[in-house]
Design a protein around this motif. Structure first.
Motif, mmCIF file in Angstrom:
data_model
loop_
_atom_site.group_PDB
_atom_site.id
_atom_site.type_symbol
_atom_site.label_atom_id
_atom_site.label_comp_id
_atom_site.label_asym_id
_atom_site.label_seq_id
_atom_site.Cartn_x
_atom_site.Cartn_y
_atom_site.Cartn_z
ATOM 1 N N SER A 99 -18.094 17.777 -3.473
ATOM 2 C CA SER A 99 -18.944 17.720 -4.656
ATOM 3 C C SER A 99 -19.471 19.120 -4.928
ATOM 4 C CB SER A 99 -20.096 16.742 -4.413
ATOM 5 O OG SER A 99 -20.942 16.707 -5.530
ATOM 6 N N ILE A 100 -19.263 19.619 -6.142
ATOM 7 C CA ILE A 100 -19.659 20.975 -6.521
ATOM 8 C C ILE A 100 -20.444 20.902 -7.829
ATOM 9 C CG2 ILE A 100 -18.831 23.260 -7.257
ATOM 10 C CD1 ILE A 100 -18.141 22.808 -4.395
ATOM 11 N N ALA A 101 -21.519 21.657 -7.919
ATOM 12 C CA ALA A 101 -22.271 21.820 -9.167
ATOM 13 C C ALA A 101 -22.456 23.311 -9.394
ATOM 14 C CB ALA A 101 -23.614 21.118 -9.084
ATOM 15 N N ASN A 102 -22.318 23.727 -10.639
ATOM 16 C CA ASN A 102 -22.392 25.144 -10.956
ATOM 17 C C ASN A 102 -22.794 25.304 -12.413
ATOM 18 O OD1 ASN A 102 -22.112 27.932 -10.862
ATOM 19 N ND2 ASN A 102 -20.028 27.891 -10.108
ATOM 20 N N ARG A 103 -23.078 26.521 -12.806
ATOM 21 C CA ARG A 103 -23.286 26.869 -14.210
ATOM 22 C C ARG A 103 -22.230 27.917 -14.546
ATOM 23 N NH1 ARG A 103 -28.236 25.096 -16.264
ATOM 24 N NH2 ARG A 103 -29.587 24.261 -14.657
ATOM 25 N N GLY A 135 -23.576 29.351 -24.222
ATOM 26 C CA GLY A 135 -22.382 29.513 -23.396
ATOM 27 C C GLY A 135 -22.610 30.304 -22.127
ATOM 28 N N ALA A 136 -23.761 30.974 -22.024
ATOM 29 C CA ALA A 136 -24.046 31.763 -20.826
ATOM 30 C C ALA A 136 -24.376 30.885 -19.623
ATOM 31 C CB ALA A 136 -25.194 32.726 -21.084
ATOM 32 N N VAL A 137 -24.847 29.657 -19.866
ATOM 33 C CA VAL A 137 -25.225 28.755 -18.768
ATOM 34 C C VAL A 137 -24.799 27.324 -19.098
ATOM 35 C CG1 VAL A 137 -27.116 30.085 -17.768
ATOM 36 C CG2 VAL A 137 -27.568 28.643 -19.729
ATOM 37 N N VAL A 138 -23.563 27.011 -18.833
ATOM 38 C CA VAL A 138 -23.042 25.669 -19.080
ATOM 39 C C VAL A 138 -23.018 24.918 -17.751
ATOM 40 C CG1 VAL A 138 -21.097 24.326 -19.951
ATOM 41 C CG2 VAL A 138 -21.628 26.556 -20.972
ATOM 42 N N PRO A 139 -23.873 23.894 -17.614
ATOM 43 C CA PRO A 139 -23.911 23.158 -16.339
ATOM 44 C C PRO A 139 -22.702 22.238 -16.191
ATOM 45 C CG PRO A 139 -25.433 22.169 -17.906
ATOM 46 C CD PRO A 139 -24.850 23.381 -18.565
ATOM 47 N N ILE A 140 -22.062 22.325 -15.038
ATOM 48 C CA ILE A 140 -20.918 21.454 -14.752
ATOM 49 C C ILE A 140 -21.048 20.935 -13.328
ATOM 50 C CG2 ILE A 140 -19.326 22.624 -16.324
ATOM 51 C CD1 ILE A 140 -18.122 23.834 -13.675
ATOM 52 N N SER A 141 -20.423 19.821 -13.076
ATOM 53 C CA SER A 141 -20.329 19.314 -11.705
ATOM 54 C C SER A 141 -19.066 18.498 -11.580
ATOM 55 C CB SER A 141 -21.558 18.473 -11.336
ATOM 56 O OG SER A 141 -21.593 17.293 -12.093
ATOM 57 N N VAL A 142 -18.555 18.457 -10.356
ATOM 58 C CA VAL A 142 -17.359 17.667 -10.076
ATOM 59 C C VAL A 142 -17.537 17.010 -8.719
ATOM 60 C CG1 VAL A 142 -16.042 19.563 -9.031
ATOM 61 C CG2 VAL A 142 -14.825 17.661 -10.060
ATOM 62 N N SER A 143 -17.084 15.782 -8.644
ATOM 63 C CA SER A 143 -17.046 15.065 -7.372
ATOM 64 C C SER A 143 -15.784 14.217 -7.384
ATOM 65 C CB SER A 143 -18.292 14.201 -7.183
ATOM 66 O OG SER A 143 -18.398 13.264 -8.222
ATOM 67 N N THR A 144 -15.340 13.833 -6.205
ATOM 68 C CA THR A 144 -14.101 13.078 -6.124
ATOM 69 C C THR A 144 -14.119 12.126 -4.936
ATOM 70 O OG1 THR A 144 -11.699 13.230 -5.988
ATOM 71 C CG2 THR A 144 -12.943 14.898 -4.802
ATOM 72 N N SER A 145 -13.356 11.068 -5.072
ATOM 73 C CA SER A 145 -13.181 10.128 -3.965
ATOM 74 C C SER A 145 -11.839 10.354 -3.275
ATOM 75 C CB SER A 145 -13.283 8.687 -4.476
ATOM 76 O OG SER A 145 -12.284 8.448 -5.452
#
Length: 165
Positions: A126-130, A85-95
């Protein structure tokens, strides 16, 4: 001798002029690069109160003050199971057009607003984070587009907690 004296003073004068011109040029570049950032910072207040909230509805209310509707134009990528749970990779993008901000809300975290980004005009949304997640929870990506709020949600199971767990 008069010729030598004037030759010696000429380079000194030229150095002084060049140093002065160089200093003014650097000062101008510094002011030009700092001014837009300072003006932008003055208009964008950090959402400190929203980040301190323990309730997801209250955090969204303080951050945006509007209702959210689900959208299939938002792609939220997150693992179904996060081993750490300390490093959960996520990303979001949208049109969606005219995106001005993106936020991530994790209701089971001690502070539910996990991240908030202002998206400059003309930037690809577009965003990517942990993210750090305390325990199993849903992650909601909130996208502000054209003055409206849209969201996408995904459940992530956490096997080892990251927020002190």
């Amino acid at each position: 001798m008069a010729t030598r004296k004037s030759e010696k003073s000429l380079p000194v004068t030229r150095r002084v002029v060049l140093r002065g011109a160089g200093s003014l040029a650097l000062l101008g570049v510094g002011i030009a690069s700092f001014a837009p950032a300072a003006l932008a910072a003055a208009n964008d207040k950090y959402p400190e109160d929203a980040f301190r909230q323990k309730d997801d509805k209250e955090a969204v209310k303080l951050l945006y003050g509007r209702q959210i509707e689900a959208s299939d134009k938002i792609k939220l990528d997150a693992p179904e199971i996060a081993e750490n749970g300390a490093v959960v990779p996520i990303s979001v993008s949208t049109s969606l057009p005219d995106v001005t901000s993106i936020a991530f809300v994790v209701p089971e975290n001690p502070n539910v607003l996990a991240a908030y980004y202002r998206i400059p005009q003309g930037t690809m949304p577009s965003i990517a984070n942990r993210l750090k997640m305390a325990k199993t929870s849903s992650i909601t990506a909130i996208v502000e587009s054209g003055g409206k709020l849209f969201s996408a949600t995904k459940e992530v199971k956490v096997t080892v907690g990251g927020c002190g767990g």
